[in-house]
Design an enzyme around this catalytic site. Structure first.
Site, PDB file in Angstrom:
ATOM      1  N   LYS A 172       0.840  -1.206   0.000  1.00 54.02           N
ATOM      2  CA  LYS A 172       0.000   0.000   0.000  1.00 54.02           C
ATOM      3  C   LYS A 172       0.877   1.259   0.000  1.00 54.02           C
ATOM      4  CE  LYS A 172      -3.466   2.788   0.135  1.00 54.02           C
ATOM      5  NZ  LYS A 172      -4.577   2.786   1.114  1.00 54.02           N
ATOM      6  N   LYS A 240      -0.142  11.526   5.238  1.00 50.86           N
ATOM      7  CA  LYS A 240       0.232  10.549   6.258  1.00 50.86           C
ATOM      8  C   LYS A 240       0.831   9.303   5.626  1.00 50.86           C
ATOM      9  CE  LYS A 240      -2.727   7.698   7.364  1.00 50.86           C
ATOM     10  NZ  LYS A 240      -3.155   6.322   6.964  1.00 50.86           N
TER      11      LYS A 240
END
Length: 292
Positions: A172, A240
């Site tokens: 990811k 983030k």
């Protein structure tokens, strides 16, 4: 007997995912900090739970979809968390995007209680969540993925076993690097066209038919050209995620200069108060640098 599913986190992604599980015929229990989302799902047939502990006690499989590692750790490992209500044989599927080492630590704590764990972050944005076409990247034991596959198939069209615990989160991070660089590249191309007198919509139309075409361009390009940045993936969450990627790069000796630059452009977007816009709003940072 069909497994009972618990879903914790009913935001942009979690709510449509829970709705798709209901449509697929699963018995779904839901829990969320905001009650409005719980009430909406309850009206569609879900069972509300007041706490993650209560939800876990009613579920065979628990799915979490939360903003960051501290949220996952609190919801899973806290005094009133999932593991407090778990029993041996339960399966925890964390579909949030968190650091690989956090996923590994949670898996260790779960295993001590006889709870199996998968990290299964997704790509596809809120559009993919709504359409059940998410790409799901999974870390954990192959046997646990085999158990989870009928559930994940109600949420996504591509399910890939990436390796052991944490591997899904690593892939990811790779995905978020590529998407961020796609956003920056498309933003620069659109800005160049606009500064040179060409309608950005024309730039997107032409690029979409050639070698520069990408899935991101298809999903977001037309809205970017119109200056519309309704969130499908919030900028502050992508920022983030790039922090996770850069941390992973430092730990493993990878050099990511483009990622470091785009991370700073996202930081500028957030600093001016636009972190809740879609991540494609990165375009507006380049526009501001050009005086537009």
């Amino acid at each position: 007997m069909q497994e009972r599913i618990g879903v914790i986190g009913l935001g942009l992604m979690g709510r449509p995912m829970a709705q798709n599980l209901l449509r697929a015929g699963f018995a779904v229990t839901v829990c969320n900090r905001s009650r409005a989302a719980v009430e909406l799902l309850a009206a569609a047939g879900a069972t509300p739970a007041a706490t993650p502990r209560e939800l876990a006690a009613q579920s065979d499989v628990v799915i979490t979809m939360l903003p960051d590692a501290p949220d996952v750790e609190q919801v899973v490992c806290g005094a009133n968390g999932v593991l407090a209500g778990a029993r041996p044989g339960m399966l925890l599927i964390d579909m949030s995007t968190i650091a690989p080492h956090s996923a590994q630590q949670i898996a260790v704590r779960a295993a001590a209680l006889g709870v199996a764990c998968l990290d299964a972050p997704v790509s596809g944005g809120s559009e993919g969540a709504a359409a059940a076409t998410l790409s799901i990247m999974v870390g954990g034991a192959a046997a646990d993925l085999a158990r989870a596959r009928p559930i994940l198939s109600a949420l996504g069209s591509t399910i890939t076993h990436c390796g052991d615990h944490g591997a899904g989160q690593t892939v990811k991070a790779c995905n978020q690097v590529a998407v961020a660089l796609h956003i920056a590249a498309l933003s620069e191309a659109m800005l160049l066209g606009a500064q040179s007198g060409v309608d950005p919509a024309i730039v997107v139309q032409v690029l979409s038919g050639g070698l520069a075409q990408s899935r991101f361009m298809d999903l977001r390009g037309p809205a970017m050209a119109r200056g519309e940045f309704t969130p499908g993936g919030r900028a502050r969450f992508h920022h983030k995620d790039l922090g996770i990627a850069l941390q992973l790069a430092r730990a493993n000796g990878a050099v990511l200069p483009g990622t470091a630059l785009v991370e700073q452009l996202f930081a500028a977007l957030i600093a001016r108060g636009d972190g809740d816009l879609d991540h494609s709003a990165l375009l507006t940072v380049l526009q501001a640098l050009a005086g537009r």
